[in-house]
Design an enzyme around this catalytic site. Sequence first.
Site, PDB file in Angstrom:
ATOM      1  CG  HIS A   1      -2.125  -0.813   1.111  1.00 26.95           C
ATOM      2  ND1 HIS A   1      -2.963  -0.781   0.015  1.00 26.95           N
ATOM      3  CD2 HIS A   1      -2.681  -1.705   1.983  1.00 26.95           C
ATOM      4  CE1 HIS A   1      -3.969  -1.610   0.201  1.00 26.95           C
ATOM      5  NE2 HIS A   1      -3.824  -2.191   1.380  1.00 26.95           N
TER       6      HIS A   1
ATOM      7  CB  CYS B   1      -1.828   2.730  -5.889  1.00 23.76           C
ATOM      8  SG  CYS B   1      -2.732   1.190  -5.724  1.00 23.76           S
TER       9      CYS B   1
ATOM     10  NE  ARG C   1      -1.928  -1.421  -8.867  1.00 25.52           N
ATOM     11  CZ  ARG C   1      -3.160  -0.933  -8.799  1.00 25.52           C
ATOM     12  NH1 ARG C   1      -3.383   0.348  -9.048  1.00 25.52           N
ATOM     13  NH2 ARG C   1      -4.177  -1.721  -8.501  1.00 25.52           N
TER      14      ARG C   1
END
Length: 281
Positions: free
Chosen positions: A185, A259, A268
């Site tokens: 993340h 991301c 990405r």
Amino acid sequence: MWAPGIVHHGTRRRRAAYRRVVWSGAEVLVTVGVVLLLLVAHQLWWTNRQARQDAEHKVQALEREWGTAGTPGAAGAAPGGDDSGSGSASGSGSGAGTGDGGQDGKNGAGASTGTASSRGASSDSARTTPRWSQAYAVLGIPRLSLRVPVAEGVSKADVLNKGYVGHYKGTQQPGQAGNFALAGHRNTHGEPFRYLPRLRRGDTITVETRSAVYTYVVDRTLPQTSPSDGGVIRPVPRSIVRPSYGYSEPGYYITLTTCTPDYTSRYRMAVWGKLTAMRPR
């Protein structure tokens, strides 16, 4: 006969009803606003706090299990020599655009040293394939002051939302020939890859397992691509969407994906590195 200044009871009742509706609507809006603020605070603060604590505890648990005292950057003290692979590893879109990140590179002396020394540990990795969602390694990035568990799989609920970094199923394990590909993340839930764009060519990345410590060196960065660009995690990584970014020869690679830009999953980014050294425990 009607006289000025006289307000009928029906008019007063309508005005009172209107005020009640407006007041009730305002209360609903305030309540909704408070709930939304609490949800944002939960996502941006609480999930980060909880996931980071869980990730730190898991790193400590792995170190106790391995019988070692982990220190940030310790594995990076085993340089493997010169890595002559060409390419830009700028962490920003502008840097990557102005560099030579699209050129194919050759494995240099450092990469060759790491490749040869990693063969024994590669077979060990193959014998001990991690279970799904099992944390089995520690990723260290000194530039980002990061030490985070690596778990098998990229499930949000079982891996990424715990603040861990996830290993893409089907890609290679640490030290193996091919591509050891990871996801994490960038925002919320520990956001281990929050500052991934800060990485530059030559920065070290370490992967610690029960049996060895592997040192990779950042080589190139793909600043932006489609979420469906599976080429970035192939054994010889090369973007399908932007073919000028990537490699054309087999090697010992690591790929970090997240991301981009902040607070969106529209695109990405990928950071690639090459294995330069392996140190047995």
